[in-house]
Design a protein around this motif. Sequence first.
Motif, short mmCIF file in Angstrom:
data_model
loop_
_atom_site.label_atom_id
_atom_site.label_comp_id
_atom_site.label_asym_id
_atom_site.label_seq_id
_atom_site.Cartn_x
_atom_site.Cartn_y
_atom_site.Cartn_z
N LYS A 59 0.84 -1.19 0.00
CA LYS A 59 0.00 0.00 0.00
C LYS A 59 0.88 1.24 0.00
O LYS A 59 1.84 1.33 0.74
CB LYS A 59 -0.88 -0.01 1.25
N VAL A 60 0.55 2.18 -0.86
CA VAL A 60 1.28 3.44 -0.92
C VAL A 60 0.35 4.52 -0.39
O VAL A 60 -0.75 4.70 -0.91
CB VAL A 60 1.73 3.77 -2.36
N TYR A 61 0.78 5.23 0.65
CA TYR A 61 -0.03 6.26 1.26
C TYR A 61 0.39 7.63 0.74
O TYR A 61 1.57 7.90 0.55
CB TYR A 61 0.16 6.24 2.79
N SER A 62 -0.60 8.50 0.56
CA SER A 62 -0.30 9.87 0.16
C SER A 62 0.18 10.65 1.38
O SER A 62 0.06 10.19 2.51
CB SER A 62 -1.55 10.53 -0.43
N GLU A 63 0.70 11.84 1.15
CA GLU A 63 1.19 12.67 2.25
C GLU A 63 0.05 13.01 3.20
O GLU A 63 0.23 13.04 4.42
CB GLU A 63 1.82 13.96 1.71
N LYS A 64 -1.12 13.24 2.66
CA LYS A 64 -2.29 13.57 3.48
C LYS A 64 -2.67 12.38 4.37
O LYS A 64 -2.93 12.55 5.57
CB LYS A 64 -3.47 13.95 2.58
N GLU A 65 -2.70 11.18 3.78
CA GLU A 65 -3.02 9.97 4.56
C GLU A 65 -1.97 9.72 5.64
O GLU A 65 -2.31 9.35 6.77
CB GLU A 65 -3.09 8.75 3.64
N ARG A 66 -0.71 9.95 5.31
CA ARG A 66 0.35 9.77 6.30
C ARG A 66 0.16 10.72 7.46
O ARG A 66 0.28 10.33 8.62
CB ARG A 66 1.72 10.03 5.66
N TRP A 100 8.03 7.46 8.97
CA TRP A 100 7.16 8.58 8.60
C TRP A 100 7.38 9.76 9.53
O TRP A 100 7.41 10.90 9.09
CB TRP A 100 5.71 8.16 8.64
#
Length: 148
Positions: A59-66, A100
């Motif tokens: 899964k690759v998370y966006s900056e917002k999700e992180r 992160w």
Amino acid sequence: MADPQETEPVQIATEAPAKAAEAKKKTPRSKVARPARKAGAKSMLAETAAAATVRKTRKVYSEKERGQLLGQIEKSVGRGESVKHATGQAGISEQTYYQWKKTATAASAGGDLKDLLALEEENKRLKSLLAERLRKENAELKKKLGLN
């Protein structure tokens, strides 16, 4: 009258369990220790294999999700939960959380540097503006005083 073919299998069926019980009594049990099997071990292996085949990419998370997940974890830790439990609830590993957090701290430090540079530029602009006004006022005063 009853068919002799129908009664015969019934007699065999009733005799077979009795013979099996006698055979069990005659054979002694071996005293070799066998490893205990967990109930459903095969089904658990099948489930994990199926889960592994379903998700081949990570899964690759966006900056917002992180940012959202980091905030959620920080709130949980603030309430007294362990980092391990909080990251488990968020669905990421502890190592991912720390990576992160490290990059977010570095990015915010870089953001602070950008803010500082922007403030310095604004300061230079304001100083030059003030210097220009002071020169004009000085020139006007010299004219009024006749020092020119």
